[in-house]
Design a protein around this motif. Structure first.
Motif, PDB file in Angstrom:
ATOM      1  N   TYR A   1       4.488  25.163  19.407  1.00  0.00           N
ATOM      2  CA  TYR A   1       5.428  26.353  19.338  1.00  0.00           C
ATOM      3  C   TYR A   1       6.309  26.540  20.446  1.00  0.00           C
ATOM      4  CZ  TYR A   1       6.679  31.338  19.440  1.00  0.00           C
ATOM      5  OH  TYR A   1       7.500  32.599  19.486  1.00  0.00           O
ATOM      6  N   HIS A   2       5.778  26.258  21.849  1.00  0.00           N
ATOM      7  CA  HIS A   2       6.563  26.245  22.808  1.00  0.00           C
ATOM      8  C   HIS A   2       7.662  25.334  22.961  1.00  0.00           C
ATOM      9  CE1 HIS A   2       2.697  28.236  24.193  1.00  0.00           C
ATOM     10  NE2 HIS A   2       3.563  29.149  24.693  1.00  0.00           N
ATOM     11  N   VAL A   3       7.119  23.994  22.572  1.00  0.00           N
ATOM     12  CA  VAL A   3       8.385  22.879  22.285  1.00  0.00           C
ATOM     13  C   VAL A   3       9.517  23.247  21.657  1.00  0.00           C
ATOM     14  CG1 VAL A   3       8.567  20.446  21.964  1.00  0.00           C
ATOM     15  CG2 VAL A   3       6.786  21.237  23.122  1.00  0.00           C
ATOM     16  N   LEU A   4       9.105  23.971  20.172  1.00  0.00           N
ATOM     17  CA  LEU A   4      10.117  24.372  19.443  1.00  0.00           C
ATOM     18  C   LEU A   4      11.031  25.441  19.800  1.00  0.00           C
ATOM     19  CD1 LEU A   4       8.013  24.013  16.008  1.00  0.00           C
ATOM     20  CD2 LEU A   4       9.982  22.631  16.832  1.00  0.00           C
ATOM     21  N   LYS A   5      10.259  26.447  20.637  1.00  0.00           N
ATOM     22  CA  LYS A   5      11.074  27.546  21.056  1.00  0.00           C
ATOM     23  C   LYS A   5      11.888  27.112  22.239  1.00  0.00           C
ATOM     24  CE  LYS A   5      10.300  32.235  23.199  1.00  0.00           C
ATOM     25  NZ  LYS A   5       9.262  33.158  23.577  1.00  0.00           N
ATOM     26  N   ASP A   6      11.469  26.184  23.092  1.00  0.00           N
ATOM     27  CA  ASP A   6      12.575  25.910  23.972  1.00  0.00           C
ATOM     28  C   ASP A   6      13.772  25.020  23.626  1.00  0.00           C
ATOM     29  OD1 ASP A   6      10.884  27.362  25.698  1.00  0.00           O
ATOM     30  OD2 ASP A   6       9.643  25.689  26.528  1.00  0.00           O
ATOM     31  N   ASN A   7      13.617  24.310  22.520  1.00  0.00           N
ATOM     32  CA  ASN A   7      14.517  23.406  22.250  1.00  0.00           C
ATOM     33  C   ASN A   7      15.092  23.760  20.980  1.00  0.00           C
ATOM     34  OD1 ASN A   7      14.308  20.917  24.320  1.00  0.00           O
ATOM     35  ND2 ASN A   7      12.028  21.482  23.626  1.00  0.00           N
ATOM     36  N   HIS A   8      15.153  25.028  20.313  1.00  0.00           N
ATOM     37  CA  HIS A   8      15.340  25.237  19.108  1.00  0.00           C
ATOM     38  C   HIS A   8      16.858  25.514  18.779  1.00  0.00           C
ATOM     39  CE1 HIS A   8      16.118  27.757  15.438  1.00  0.00           C
ATOM     40  NE2 HIS A   8      16.890  28.567  16.102  1.00  0.00           N
ATOM     41  N   ARG A   9      17.411  24.986  17.965  1.00  0.00           N
ATOM     42  CA  ARG A   9      19.101  25.108  17.475  1.00  0.00           C
ATOM     43  C   ARG A   9      19.368  25.462  16.050  1.00  0.00           C
ATOM     44  NH1 ARG A   9      21.903  19.785  20.363  1.00  0.00           N
ATOM     45  NH2 ARG A   9      21.134  20.088  22.445  1.00  0.00           N
ATOM     46  N   PHE A  10      20.189  26.412  15.959  1.00  0.00           N
ATOM     47  CA  PHE A  10      20.348  27.116  14.839  1.00  0.00           C
ATOM     48  C   PHE A  10      21.074  26.123  13.595  1.00  0.00           C
ATOM     49  CE2 PHE A  10      22.479  29.575  11.339  1.00  0.00           C
ATOM     50  CZ  PHE A  10      21.610  30.436  10.847  1.00  0.00           C
ATOM     51  N   LEU A  11      21.788  25.344  14.366  1.00  0.00           N
ATOM     52  CA  LEU A  11      22.477  24.032  13.722  1.00  0.00           C
ATOM     53  C   LEU A  11      22.340  22.766  14.379  1.00  0.00           C
ATOM     54  CD1 LEU A  11      25.718  25.667  12.034  1.00  0.00           C
ATOM     55  CD2 LEU A  11      23.477  24.982  10.951  1.00  0.00           C
ATOM     56  N   TRP A  12      22.076  21.723  13.952  1.00  0.00           N
ATOM     57  CA  TRP A  12      22.112  20.412  14.618  1.00  0.00           C
ATOM     58  C   TRP A  12      22.924  19.537  13.812  1.00  0.00           C
ATOM     59  CZ3 TRP A  12      18.634  18.744  18.465  1.00  0.00           C
ATOM     60  CH2 TRP A  12      17.784  19.433  18.983  1.00  0.00           C
ATOM     61  N   ASP A  13      23.671  18.691  14.669  1.00  0.00           N
ATOM     62  CA  ASP A  13      24.549  17.651  14.220  1.00  0.00           C
ATOM     63  C   ASP A  13      23.855  16.260  13.637  1.00  0.00           C
ATOM     64  OD1 ASP A  13      23.967  16.723  16.892  1.00  0.00           O
ATOM     65  OD2 ASP A  13      25.733  16.861  17.782  1.00  0.00           O
ATOM     66  N   ASP A  14      24.625  15.143  13.361  1.00  0.00           N
ATOM     67  CA  ASP A  14      23.982  13.979  12.916  1.00  0.00           C
ATOM     68  C   ASP A  14      23.530  13.193  14.067  1.00  0.00           C
ATOM     69  OD1 ASP A  14      24.682  14.792  10.489  1.00  0.00           O
ATOM     70  OD2 ASP A  14      26.633  13.850  10.304  1.00  0.00           O
ATOM     71  N   LYS A  15      24.040  13.435  15.337  1.00  0.00           N
ATOM     72  CA  LYS A  15      23.696  12.593  16.378  1.00  0.00           C
ATOM     73  C   LYS A  15      22.138  12.833  16.521  1.00  0.00           C
ATOM     74  CE  LYS A  15      24.973  11.751  21.403  1.00  0.00           C
ATOM     75  NZ  LYS A  15      25.812  12.008  22.408  1.00  0.00           N
TER      76      LYS A  15
END
Length: 246
Positions: free
Chosen positions: A46-60
């Motif tokens: 949960y902490h990893v997802l919260k710190d690295n969350h993005r609403f939109l990700w690109d294809d890279k």
């Protein structure tokens, strides 16, 4: 002291360790608070997802494993409709997120109001929202869709009117379907009439064939009547419809 030494002589290493700690470190037997592990720096998924969350990700593809883990979680989300938190709508603050699998199965956000704290199922309306948010110190915006009940729709449009997404009426769709069916029936009837005329002309030519052969006795009878590939009724109908729809 001698009794303690005698007692220590018959203890195994683990029991001896506990006895020494209780006697010389804690001063009070059984007190083990100082041996509890510090959990303040522990991190889970949960902490990893919260710190690295993005609403939109690109294809890279990201390089860090934490970002890769967050992107894999993002790819499992359902991005047709959003779930909203309208508790601070008077301050013009609306929180949006994508739906998870259990919400899609239960119909939350599509057949149930998309507000996080609402369970209304009647008279839902679809809205297109230009969602502006701050992510990693950078301002971003994206168009998203959300379905809300009338009361939650008023909260969403409290400060500014959003664009409503509407569908075509069923009556119009039924009329177009009936019109297409009539056109298809007329085309089918025209095809049958043209085919009947072709069959009649072919039968007349076959009936007149022997007389023409008797007059032209010098020519080979197989040159005039070469074998012709005849398509079945289904194949000709399929070719006709294919030419009609191109």
């Amino acid at each position: 002291m001698s009794s303690l030494r005698t007692q220590m002589r018959y203890l195994n290493p683990f029991e001896l360790h506990k006895l020494l700690i209780n006697e010389y470190v804690l001063k009070h037997p059984g007190d083990t608070k100082l041996f509890q592990r510090d959990k303040s720096k522990d991190r889970n998924d949960y902490h990893v997802l919260k710190d690295n969350h993005r609403f939109l990700w690109d294809d890279k593809e990201p390089e860090k494993w934490e970002e890769q883990f967050a992107k894999k979680y993002y790819e499992k989300l359902f991005k047709e409709y959003c779930i909203a938190d309208l508790s601070l709508y008077k301050e013009n603050k609306v929180a949006l997120r994508w739906r998870v699998e259990r919400e899609v199965v239960s119909g939350k956000g599509q057949f149930v109001c998309g507000n996080k704290h609402c369970t209304e199922k009647e008279e839902l309306r679809s809205w297109e929202v230009n969602f502006a948010y701050l992510e990693k110190g950078e301002r971003k915006n994206v168009l998203v869709k959300i379905r809300l009940c009338p009361s939650c729709s008023k909260k969403l449009n409290y400060h500014s009117k959003k664009r409503e997404v509407t569908r075509l009426k069923k009556k119009v769709k039924n009329k177009t379907k009936k019109k297409d069916a009539k056109e298809l029936d007329s085309c089918h009837n025209t095809f049958i009439e043209s085919r009947d005329k072709t069959e009649i002309s072919e039968s007349m030519e076959e009936a007149a064939g022997p007389s023409r052969l008797s007059q032209a006795s010098d020519e080979s009878p197989w040159e005039e009547h070469k074998p012709v590939e005849v398509k079945s009724r289904e194949e000709e109908m399929e070719d006709y419809l294919q030419d009609l729809l191109i």
